[in-house]
Enzyme design. Structure first.
Site, PDB file in Angstrom:
ATOM      1  CE  LYS A 263      -2.148   2.804   4.622  1.00  0.00           C
ATOM      2  NZ  LYS A 263      -2.986   3.147   3.476  1.00  0.00           N
ATOM      3  CG  HIS A 376     -10.035   0.540  -2.550  1.00  0.00           C
ATOM      4  ND1 HIS A 376      -8.811   1.131  -2.598  1.00  0.00           N
ATOM      5  CD2 HIS A 376     -10.385   0.531  -1.251  1.00  0.00           C
ATOM      6  CE1 HIS A 376      -8.443   1.464  -1.384  1.00  0.00           C
ATOM      7  NE2 HIS A 376      -9.380   1.115  -0.544  1.00  0.00           N
TER       8      HIS A 376
HETATM    9  C1  MEV Z   1      -6.302   1.124   3.274  1.00  0.00           C
HETATM   10  O1  MEV Z   1      -5.482   2.224   2.944  1.00  0.00           O
HETATM   11  C2  MEV Z   1      -6.808   1.229   4.690  1.00  0.00           C
HETATM   12  C3  MEV Z   1      -7.641   0.049   5.182  1.00  0.00           C
HETATM   13  O2  MEV Z   1      -6.901  -1.155   5.053  1.00  0.00           O
HETATM   14  C4  MEV Z   1      -7.992   0.311   6.624  1.00  0.00           C
HETATM   15  C5  MEV Z   1      -8.660  -0.844   7.344  1.00  0.00           C
HETATM   16  O3  MEV Z   1      -8.484  -2.007   6.943  1.00  0.00           O
HETATM   17  O4  MEV Z   1      -9.329  -0.551   8.360  1.00  0.00           O
HETATM   18  C6  MEV Z   1      -8.884  -0.131   4.352  1.00  0.00           C
END
Ligand code: MEV
Length: 435
Positions: A263, A376
């Site tokens: 994702k 974030h």
């Molecule tokens: C968030 O949009 C995507 C992540 O969860 C990807 C990951 O955990 O590798 C930060």
């Protein structure tokens, strides 16, 4: 390609100033940017020609990933996404990759697969053999359906027959789509050859459509990142490498983690796919089907230690076009291609996959060190500060104060602004007194 994709302090200047910088580096016209990007670039009248029952349009933020170098060329990469921190994360990771020489990418030729299912076949093995015998004839029939593509150097290349059950055969016609994504071309081929295939096999015609598992159209990107640029305030670069390799292993061992890992990759890829007017559902379908090609859902990108550096690798199918479809009508999609300076669809796919690898690097580095929330929250705090009315240099100060106070709310930002205003007032009166 761009003169440079390095713009230190880009986030600190205004939107107008950013457009000027990007225009200067890429040759894109600033007036075109204004026309294409104000209000999403699409009026309701044009939108009405895209889809049905239109009552308006829906805009999303359009940003650019910086610091990107692919195969020795700088690219300013447009990204359309609603998710905060995706563009910044890709830009930061691209800067780290740049320190190791940038992304090294290669793409397969733009081969797509037309599928024609035949069912009720009396003898599936004999049918498959018959199709192979008639492959030259089938290729000619296919080419006749896509004369324009053949004139541009593309066309049908191969015919394959797969036996799916005693009475079911599927025929694949492999089509070189050149710079088109290819869905319409491939669907035309599938429909054009179906009657002849039914006659050869004695079967009934089932679905005739492209496959979104376009595994003949894969792109592969690698990068090597020196340990020192991966270091954080609390961790050495070497320790971060160990953490990233462990995060990669977790994704390789566990489909629950692999889904999230992928994702994060698609955060980057989809944003480029959208900015360039391509079909992100097709890309998503292909990527996830490819991720299960071993029979078990796997990460699309993996990371390994390479001495005192980190090596990353991504491979996935990417059916992207630089002609036709949405590109014909969407001014922002056309602008994106101009800004990227790509000459063909393979180049675009290599850039999109590089952004996928960058997005993944940013995520696994954060997971291996500070955790994902810190970055974030920092960005979220900036938008909260802006929403509370902070401007100029105050945005960063207010954001830092509300992160520190663990109160990333409008109320928290207003309180921080009051504190700063009071401090400024005191400083001013001290000056008065001293005067
Ligand atoms: C968030 O949009 C995507 C992540 O969860 C990807 C990951 O955990 O590798 C930060």
């Amino acid at each position: 390609m761009a003169r440079t994709s390095r713009f230190p302090g880009f986030y600190k200047v205004t939107v107008q100033e950013r457009r000027a910088l990007v225009g200067e580096a890429t040759g894109a016209d600033v007036r075109d940017m204004e026309r294409a990007l104000e209000g999403g670039g699409l009026d309701a009248e044009t939108a009405d020609k895209f889809v049905e029952n239109v009552i308006g349009t829906y805009a999303l933020p359009y940003g650019v990933a910086l610091n990107v170098r692919v195969n020795g060329h700088d690219r300013v990469v447009p990204m359309v996404t609603e998710e905060p921190s995706v563009v910044a994360a890709a830009s930061n990771a691209a800067k780290m990759v740049r320190a190791g020489g940038g992304f090294v990418a290669e793409a397969d030729p733009p081969l797509m697969i037309a599928q024609i299912q035949l069912h009720g076949v009396p003898d599936a093995l004999a049918a498959a053999a018959g199709i192979r015998e008639h492959s030259e004839e089938i290729l000619k029939l296919a080419d006749r359906a896509v004369g324009g593509l053949v004139a541009r150097g593309g066309g049908a290349r191969e015919v394959e027959a797969r036996v799916l059950a005693d009475d079911v055969v599927v025929v694949h016609v492999v089509v070189d789509c050149r710079d088109a994504m290819g869905a319409n071309l491939v669907n035309s081929v599938a429909e054009a050859v179906a009657d002849r295939l039914a006659a050869i096999t004695g079967g009934l015609i089932g679905p005739r459509i492209l496959s979104n598992l376009c595994d003949r159209r894969c792109v592969r990107v690698t990068c090597v990142v020196p340990a020192e640029v991966l270091a954080t305030d609390e961790m050495s670069g070497s320790a971060v490498i160990d953490g990233i390799v462990n995060a990669s292993r977790f994704a390789e061992l566990d489909p629950y983690r692999a889904a999230t890992h992928n994702k994060g990759i698609m955060n980057g890829i989809d944003a480029v796919v959208m900015a360039t007017g391509n079909d992100w559902r097709a890309v998503e379908a292909g990527a996830h089907a490819f991720a299960t090609r071993t029979g078990r859902y796997q990460p699309l990108a993996v990371w390994r230690r390479f001495g005192e550096a980190l090596e990353g690798r991504i491979e996935l199918p990417l059916a992207l076009g630089t002609v036709g479809g949405t590109l014909r009508v969407h001014p922002a999609a056309r602008l994106s291609l101009r800004m990227l300076g790509v000459t063909d669809a393979q180049e675009l796919a290599m850039i999109a996959a590089s952004i996928g690898l960058a997005s993944n690097l940013a995520a696994v580095r954060a997971l291996a060190s500070d955790g994902i929330q810190r970055g974030h929250m920092g960005l979220h705090a900036r938008s909260v500060a802006l929403a509370a009315g902070a401007a100029g240099h105050l945005v960063a100060r207010v954001a830092a104060m509300i992160v520190e106070a663990r109160d990333i709310t409008l109320e928290g930002a207003r309180k921080a602004m009051n504190v700063l205003a009071a401090e400024a007032g005191e400083a001013a009166s001290e000056v008065d007194v001293a005067d």
